[in-house]
Design an enzyme around this catalytic site. Structure first.
Site, mmCIF file in Angstrom:
data_model
loop_
_atom_site.group_PDB
_atom_site.id
_atom_site.type_symbol
_atom_site.label_atom_id
_atom_site.label_comp_id
_atom_site.label_asym_id
_atom_site.label_seq_id
_atom_site.Cartn_x
_atom_site.Cartn_y
_atom_site.Cartn_z
ATOM 1 N N GLY A 1 0.787 -1.235 0.000
ATOM 2 C CA GLY A 1 0.000 0.000 0.000
ATOM 3 C C GLY A 1 0.812 1.274 0.000
ATOM 4 O O GLY A 1 0.300 2.338 0.356
ATOM 5 N N ASN B 1 1.733 2.987 -2.545
ATOM 6 C CA ASN B 1 1.088 3.930 -3.477
ATOM 7 C C ASN B 1 -0.170 4.542 -2.869
ATOM 8 O O ASN B 1 -0.426 5.736 -3.026
ATOM 9 C CB ASN B 1 0.738 3.230 -4.792
ATOM 10 C CG ASN B 1 1.892 3.187 -5.760
ATOM 11 O OD1 ASN B 1 2.224 4.183 -6.391
ATOM 12 N ND2 ASN B 1 2.550 2.032 -5.852
ATOM 13 N N LEU C 1 -4.910 -7.450 -6.563
ATOM 14 C CA LEU C 1 -4.649 -8.651 -7.348
ATOM 15 C C LEU C 1 -5.881 -9.345 -7.905
ATOM 16 O O LEU C 1 -5.759 -10.232 -8.743
ATOM 17 C CB LEU C 1 -3.847 -9.654 -6.495
ATOM 18 C CG LEU C 1 -2.488 -9.132 -6.019
ATOM 19 C CD1 LEU C 1 -1.727 -10.226 -5.292
ATOM 20 C CD2 LEU C 1 -1.659 -8.602 -7.185
ATOM 21 N N ILE D 1 -11.604 -7.150 -11.246
ATOM 22 C CA ILE D 1 -12.791 -6.386 -10.830
ATOM 23 C C ILE D 1 -14.028 -7.035 -11.457
ATOM 24 O O ILE D 1 -14.062 -7.260 -12.673
ATOM 25 C CB ILE D 1 -12.665 -4.909 -11.284
ATOM 26 C CG1 ILE D 1 -11.451 -4.238 -10.626
ATOM 27 C CG2 ILE D 1 -13.934 -4.123 -10.981
ATOM 28 C CD1 ILE D 1 -11.562 -4.014 -9.137
ATOM 29 N N HIS E 1 0.015 -0.277 -13.653
ATOM 30 C CA HIS E 1 0.747 -1.521 -13.920
ATOM 31 C C HIS E 1 2.237 -1.182 -13.929
ATOM 32 O O HIS E 1 2.642 -0.210 -14.574
ATOM 33 C CB HIS E 1 0.310 -2.113 -15.268
ATOM 34 C CG HIS E 1 0.930 -3.442 -15.522
ATOM 35 N ND1 HIS E 1 0.523 -4.587 -14.878
ATOM 36 C CD2 HIS E 1 1.967 -3.822 -16.322
ATOM 37 C CE1 HIS E 1 1.254 -5.610 -15.285
ATOM 38 N NE2 HIS E 1 2.140 -5.171 -16.155
ATOM 39 N N ASP F 1 -5.359 -5.808 -17.337
ATOM 40 C CA ASP F 1 -4.368 -4.955 -18.006
ATOM 41 C C ASP F 1 -4.715 -4.588 -19.450
ATOM 42 O O ASP F 1 -3.824 -4.302 -20.254
ATOM 43 C CB ASP F 1 -2.979 -5.652 -18.006
ATOM 44 C CG ASP F 1 -2.524 -5.990 -16.594
ATOM 45 O OD1 ASP F 1 -2.840 -5.218 -15.672
ATOM 46 O OD2 ASP F 1 -1.875 -7.032 -16.429
HETATM 47 C C1 GRF Z 1 3.075 -1.360 -7.596
HETATM 48 O O1 GRF Z 1 4.303 -1.528 -8.241
HETATM 49 C C2 GRF Z 1 1.930 -1.366 -8.569
HETATM 50 O O2 GRF Z 1 2.264 -0.871 -9.811
HETATM 51 C C3 GRF Z 1 1.649 -2.825 -8.698
HETATM 52 O O3 GRF Z 1 1.842 -3.352 -7.418
HETATM 53 C C4 GRF Z 1 2.762 -2.542 -6.704
HETATM 54 C C5 GRF Z 1 2.109 -2.153 -5.437
HETATM 55 O O4 GRF Z 1 3.012 -1.545 -4.566
HETATM 56 N N1 GRF Z 1 0.369 -3.040 -9.326
HETATM 57 P P1 GRF Z 1 2.483 -0.863 -3.226
HETATM 58 O O5 GRF Z 1 1.589 -1.879 -2.523
HETATM 59 O O6 GRF Z 1 1.755 0.365 -3.619
HETATM 60 O O7 GRF Z 1 3.722 -0.582 -2.438
#
Ligand code: GRF
Length: 193
Positions: A17, A19, A89, A92, A108, A149
């Site tokens: 998490g 991001n 993962l 949806i 992605h 994707d």
């Molecule tokens: C990121 O690299 C995102 O692009 C991918 O999974 C990763 C998640 O990282 N889909 P985080 O959980 O946000 O650290």
């Protein structure tokens, strides 16, 4: 009563998490944009601790709720303006895709259409980049449709892959691109709505 110009963001994430945290922190200084809920299917996901420490509501859902539309009903009470996936993962469900056209966004960690599809996530993506000998990788921010994707691409940014790179160093470079661009792109999408 809520101001009608307020835009709401909710998140789906299955992992660490970082991001989600970065995006929440980005929007914390904008009164007209709120981050209302973090949803996860994984009780061990680091994103739960991050949501708690950032004081953002979170919800751990069961797969049945996801598939039988009760989660969709929950989303419809929130009325999100954007549904942001970050390291989520599961696919949806069709009913959620149909209910939120152009409002579900994913990131992605590679340059789509390469290194994509079911099972292609996290370090597997970066390993695939290394195995293919590509000279660059990057990030792709895209709309979500019913296939992994494959939704239309909104934004891409690339970074070089050198001979010295490892899965870890690529993951690190890609995360830096994600932290820089994902909040900005989401912000622009909200402004354009
Ligand atoms: C990121 O690299 C995102 O692009 C991918 O999974 C990763 C998640 O990282 N889909 P985080 O959980 O946000 O650290």
């Amino acid at each position: 009563m809520r101001n009608k110009t307020i835009k709401k963001i909710i998140f789906f994430a299955s992992g660490s998490g970082s991001n989600v945290q970065n995006i929440i922190q980005h929007f914390s200084t904008f009164d007209q944009i709120t981050t209302d809920l973090v949803l996860t299917n994984n009780q061990k996901a680091g994103v739960l601790d991050r949501a708690k420490s950032l004081n953002v509501p979170f919800y751990l859902f069961k797969k049945e709720e996801y598939l039988d539309d009760s989660l969709l009903n929950k989303l419809q009470t929130i009325k999100p303006d954007l549904i942001v996936l970050a390291g989520f993962l599961l696919k949806i469900p069709k009913s959620i895709v149909a209910a939120y056209p152009d409002k579900i966004i994913n990131i992605h960690p590679a340059l789509l259409p390469k290194h994509a599809g079911k099972g292609m996530y996290g370090d597997r993506v970066h390993q695939s980049v290394l195995d293919s000998g590509d000279s660059k990788t990057g990030i792709t921010i895209h709309y979500v449709n019913e296939n992994y994707d494959e939704g239309s691409i909104i934004f891409q940014s690339a970074v070089e892959v050198s001979k010295a790179d490892t899965v870890e160093s690529i993951a690190n470079k890609v995360h830096q691109l994600e932290y820089k661009h994902y909040p900005e792109v989401l912000h622009q999408l909200l402004k354009d709505q």
